[in-house]
Structures are given as structure tokens and as C-alpha cells.
Enzyme design. Sequence first.
Site, mmCIF file in Angstrom:
data_model
loop_
_atom_site.group_PDB
_atom_site.id
_atom_site.type_symbol
_atom_site.label_atom_id
_atom_site.label_comp_id
_atom_site.label_asym_id
_atom_site.label_seq_id
_atom_site.Cartn_x
_atom_site.Cartn_y
_atom_site.Cartn_z
ATOM 1 N N TYR A 205 1.031 -0.893 0.089
ATOM 2 C CA TYR A 205 0.377 0.147 0.240
ATOM 3 C C TYR A 205 1.087 1.153 -0.175
ATOM 4 C CZ TYR A 205 -3.443 3.534 1.392
ATOM 5 O OH TYR A 205 -4.133 4.447 2.040
ATOM 6 N N LYS A 209 1.435 4.360 -2.307
ATOM 7 C CA LYS A 209 1.117 6.187 -2.898
ATOM 8 C C LYS A 209 2.248 6.213 -2.879
ATOM 9 C CE LYS A 209 -3.324 6.008 -1.757
ATOM 10 N NZ LYS A 209 -3.970 6.293 -2.740
ATOM 11 N N THR A 242 -13.953 6.212 5.811
ATOM 12 C CA THR A 242 -14.063 5.490 5.415
ATOM 13 C C THR A 242 -14.158 4.541 4.671
ATOM 14 O OG1 THR A 242 -12.010 5.594 3.807
ATOM 15 C CG2 THR A 242 -14.064 7.610 3.925
#
Length: 324
Positions: A205, A209, A242
Site C-alpha cells: 500500500y 502511494k 471511509t
Amino acid sequence: MWLLSVLVPLLRLYMCGIKVLLYQMFNRTFQMPALPKQKGRVAIVTGGTRGMGFETARHLASLGMHVIIAGNEPEEGAAAVSRINEECYEGKAEFVFVDLTSLKSVRHFVQKFRDRSLPLHVLINNAGTMLVPETWTEDGFEFHFCLNYLSHFLLTNMLLDLLKTSGREGRCSRIINMASATHYAGEINLEDLNKRVVYSSHGAYCQSKLALVLFTYYLQEQLAAGGFSVTVNAVDPGMVDTALYDNLWTLAQMMKKPVAGILFRTPAEGASISVYAAAASEMEGVGGCYLYNGQKTQSSDLSYDSELQTKLWKKSCELVGLQA
């Protein structure tokens, strides 16, 4: 050795998270200024069916934009479009299917968009996933690397000529890449971008990014050198409540729930930085920035490595079948 390769990325990611939460504890959320109307402009927002993507699409439509929500959940997309179009009288929204884990699907989406002969003024590469267990896409890519970065790399490059022709001096087209503070913990191994040697979802991850930020800076430099009226910026929304956190470990999920309601930002607050980058007068002609809480911020030292930017660009072109 294996244990370290898994533990170190995990600790780095959670340390980034703690730093962001401390910042959000003591600093006010970015307050978006009044934005100019965007009537006649066309935007694509990936992952716009829910969360920050939905809030971004809704706000842009309220400014008068024609917003195309690109996502892989047709029912969710139809509901999002219906809600936006009921609320917004100046702009409009529509849903178009794309599966960002498939390069074939990305190419199909681009062709469908081109067939409509629409201009393109704003591209928001918002869709993302986090901490997915070891998974490979149909093209053989690591899941985070493909969905968060490589598909957006392909999408952007295939739409770049439209962005160039749609922009003009004083009214640039804008590309916004959704970054994250976790890029500070990211490392790039050009020989193992798919994490085949030792898999760490945390490391994968963070790498995806960091790749987005490197891509942002390299592309902006190329566009500026060519004199094109297109800007590229990376935005960091902070920690936002989220579904991105659904893959956290059980213990981390338990710890997150009481904290999220107090310290995490809402999807609308997280989306504000993307909307600002896409529509604010202050951002006209401004590119190559890392925006956090409404301010230009220093990204990681590694993200400014021009040699790494070039190598990643060439490698990415090779992986998706584009000329470097």
C-alpha cells in the site's frame, strides 16, 4: 529476515497514522474557500460511487461540471448518480463502468469516453484500496500496485492528449492524484514492484502511494517542459472515515472505531482538498505540488528523486505497453 520484511512496513505505516491523528487532533480541518462556477467543464472521478469520491463528484457537479463517475459497482453508481442529479441543478453526473484491476477494462473505458467526443478538463484519480491480503490481478500485478497506481498511470496517459487540447492558458486542465501520508513510509523496488519476494500488504500500500507522488512530479515536469496547459498535483486527505479501513486487522478495527468518530475526518472534509485542487482559482496554473490540509507541503525526500521518477515512469510504460 522475512519477519523484518513484514514488520517494518507495518510499523512504518502505523507510525504515519499516529502522526496524522496527532496533527488532526490539534489542527482545524481545511476550510474550502468560495469556488468559481465550472459550467461547461467535464471531469472524470474514479471511485466516485461512495466515500470521498462521491463527495468530490457531488461538489464538482454542484459547481456546474459534467462529472463522469468511473467505478466497478453499477448499482452503487446508479444510486450515486441519482442522488447527485436530484441535488444539483447546474451540473450533472453519470456513471461509466471501469474495473481498475484490469488494464483491458481501463482501455475500454477510455475508448468509450473518446467515442463521445467530449473535452476533458479534470481527471481525479481517486479510487484506491488498502491492506488487501495477497492478491493478483488478471494481468498478474499485485492488487494495490495495479488499482492504486498502475491503472491510473495508464488511464492518465491515455487521456493526456484530451486534457492537453481541453486546457488553455488561464484555464488549465487539471489532474489530481490521491496520495496519502503513508507514502512517507513507502519504498520502491523496481525489480520487485509486485512484491513477489516477500509480501506485505502494508508495504504494498505504501509503495503504491509513493509511486503516485513520483508519477505526479515527473508528469508535471514533462507537461511544463512541453508548454502544455495541464497541471498535475498530489493531494493528501488525511485520515478519513471511509470503507478504506475495512481490511484492518481485528484489533486495529476495534481500536479505530472509538477514535474515528472523534479524530477522523468525514468523507466531505476529506474530499475538500481534491475539490480545491480541481476548481480553486488559487490553483490555476499551479502544478507539481503535494497538498495537505489546503497547503503545499513537503512530501518524502524519496519522492523528489528525479532518477527514480524517470526509472519508475519507464518501467510503468513497459508494464502497461506504452512508449516511454
